[in-house]
Write a protein that holds these residues in place. Structure first.
Motif, mmCIF file in Angstrom:
data_model
loop_
_atom_site.group_PDB
_atom_site.id
_atom_site.type_symbol
_atom_site.label_atom_id
_atom_site.label_comp_id
_atom_site.label_asym_id
_atom_site.label_seq_id
_atom_site.Cartn_x
_atom_site.Cartn_y
_atom_site.Cartn_z
ATOM 1 N N ARG A 9 -5.510 11.272 49.209
ATOM 2 C CA ARG A 9 -4.260 11.393 49.960
ATOM 3 C C ARG A 9 -4.406 10.704 51.315
ATOM 4 O O ARG A 9 -5.464 10.784 51.949
ATOM 5 C CB ARG A 9 -3.893 12.855 50.177
ATOM 6 C CG ARG A 9 -3.523 13.557 48.886
ATOM 7 C CD ARG A 9 -2.753 14.843 49.177
ATOM 8 N NE ARG A 9 -2.401 15.482 47.935
ATOM 9 C CZ ARG A 9 -1.304 15.197 47.227
ATOM 10 N NH1 ARG A 9 -0.460 14.297 47.660
ATOM 11 N NH2 ARG A 9 -1.054 15.819 46.098
ATOM 12 N N LEU A 10 -3.325 10.045 51.730
ATOM 13 C CA LEU A 10 -3.329 9.374 53.024
ATOM 14 C C LEU A 10 -3.461 10.381 54.149
ATOM 15 O O LEU A 10 -2.794 11.417 54.145
ATOM 16 C CB LEU A 10 -2.055 8.556 53.220
ATOM 17 C CG LEU A 10 -2.079 7.123 52.680
ATOM 18 C CD1 LEU A 10 -2.078 7.094 51.168
ATOM 19 C CD2 LEU A 10 -0.941 6.335 53.246
ATOM 20 N N THR A 11 -4.311 10.053 55.122
ATOM 21 C CA THR A 11 -4.499 10.928 56.274
ATOM 22 C C THR A 11 -3.568 10.558 57.421
ATOM 23 O O THR A 11 -3.441 11.309 58.384
ATOM 24 C CB THR A 11 -5.948 10.866 56.784
ATOM 25 O OG1 THR A 11 -6.243 9.532 57.202
ATOM 26 C CG2 THR A 11 -6.914 11.304 55.698
ATOM 27 N N ARG A 12 -2.946 9.387 57.311
ATOM 28 C CA ARG A 12 -1.975 8.933 58.312
ATOM 29 C C ARG A 12 -1.084 7.885 57.668
ATOM 30 O O ARG A 12 -1.417 7.333 56.629
ATOM 31 C CB ARG A 12 -2.675 8.359 59.547
ATOM 32 C CG ARG A 12 -3.504 7.114 59.257
ATOM 33 C CD ARG A 12 -4.215 6.582 60.510
ATOM 34 N NE ARG A 12 -4.842 5.320 60.281
ATOM 35 C CZ ARG A 12 -6.079 5.128 59.861
ATOM 36 N NH1 ARG A 12 -6.851 6.172 59.606
ATOM 37 N NH2 ARG A 12 -6.568 3.927 59.684
ATOM 38 N N ASP A 13 0.044 7.604 58.286
ATOM 39 C CA ASP A 13 0.929 6.553 57.788
ATOM 40 C C ASP A 13 0.226 5.197 57.890
ATOM 41 O O ASP A 13 -0.530 4.960 58.838
ATOM 42 C CB ASP A 13 2.220 6.502 58.598
ATOM 43 C CG ASP A 13 3.114 7.708 58.366
ATOM 44 O OD1 ASP A 13 2.955 8.379 57.326
ATOM 45 O OD2 ASP A 13 3.973 7.973 59.223
ATOM 46 N N PHE A 29 -4.947 2.011 56.514
ATOM 47 C CA PHE A 29 -4.746 3.449 56.440
ATOM 48 C C PHE A 29 -6.043 4.079 55.964
ATOM 49 O O PHE A 29 -7.015 3.381 55.684
ATOM 50 C CB PHE A 29 -3.567 3.817 55.516
ATOM 51 C CG PHE A 29 -3.645 3.289 54.114
ATOM 52 C CD1 PHE A 29 -4.205 4.041 53.088
ATOM 53 C CD2 PHE A 29 -3.129 2.036 53.804
ATOM 54 C CE1 PHE A 29 -4.251 3.566 51.797
ATOM 55 C CE2 PHE A 29 -3.170 1.553 52.507
ATOM 56 C CZ PHE A 29 -3.737 2.321 51.502
ATOM 57 N N GLY A 65 3.193 7.373 52.832
ATOM 58 C CA GLY A 65 3.154 8.047 54.128
ATOM 59 C C GLY A 65 2.051 9.080 54.127
ATOM 60 O O GLY A 65 1.418 9.341 53.101
ATOM 61 N N LYS A 66 1.813 9.665 55.273
ATOM 62 C CA LYS A 66 0.794 10.699 55.393
ATOM 63 C C LYS A 66 1.016 11.762 54.319
ATOM 64 O O LYS A 66 2.132 12.246 54.135
ATOM 65 C CB LYS A 66 0.857 11.325 56.784
ATOM 66 C CG LYS A 66 -0.183 12.390 57.003
ATOM 67 C CD LYS A 66 -0.118 12.940 58.404
ATOM 68 C CE LYS A 66 -1.164 14.032 58.566
ATOM 69 N NZ LYS A 66 -1.161 14.571 59.923
ATOM 70 N N GLY A 67 -0.037 12.074 53.567
ATOM 71 C CA GLY A 67 0.051 13.074 52.510
ATOM 72 C C GLY A 67 0.303 12.502 51.134
ATOM 73 O O GLY A 67 0.111 13.191 50.136
#
Length: 140
Positions: A9-13, A29, A65-67
């Motif tokens: 999962r992305l930790t930031r945009d 990212f 996006g984040k998440g």
């Protein structure tokens, strides 16, 4: 052989930039990737920097996006640089493929995460392409 496949999962945009002169898009990212349980039965997470180029970079910036969960395929890069007179190393994945495994449905203002199997956006998306599959139909 230098080949890496990660799911996380992305930790930031994603941060999208364009190179001066060529105008080539580059997005950066990070993703959080869980490790197997240790002998203490504690889950550990690694935070891995990802860099992606071209149209894929633009798609990541527009649709992740984040998440958001994604799969990243690429190669491991270890870059060396000097900071304050001290040599340092940075490890990142140079991604040549990013597969979106879910996305926040931004067009409807719905923050619910949706699973989108085998999906790689290549252009403009309509709402039908973001339809979710029920959890009962996922084989795992």
């Amino acid at each position: 052989m230098n080949h890496v496949v990660l799911i996380g999962r992305l930790t930031r945009d994603p941060e999208l930039k364009y190179l001066a002169g060529s105008g080539t898009a580059v997005a950066n990212f990070a993703i959080a990737v869980d490790r197997e349980f240790t002998k203490d039965n504690k889950k550990e997470t690694d935070f891995i920097d990802i860099q992606v180029w071209g149209k894929t970079a633009e798609n990541c910036a527009n649709y992740l996006g984040k998440g958001s969960m994604c799969a990243v395929q690429g190669s491991l890069r270890i870059e060396t640089y000097e900071k304050d007179g001290e040599k340092r190393k940075a490890t990142k994945i140079n991604a040549n493929r990013v597969q979106f495994l879910d996305s926040k449905n931004k067009s409807e203002g719905n923050n619910e995460l949706k699973f989108v199997p085998n999906f790689e956006p290549t252009g403009n998306l309509n709402n039908n392409e973001w339809d979710a599959i029920s959890e009962d139909s996922i084989p795992f």
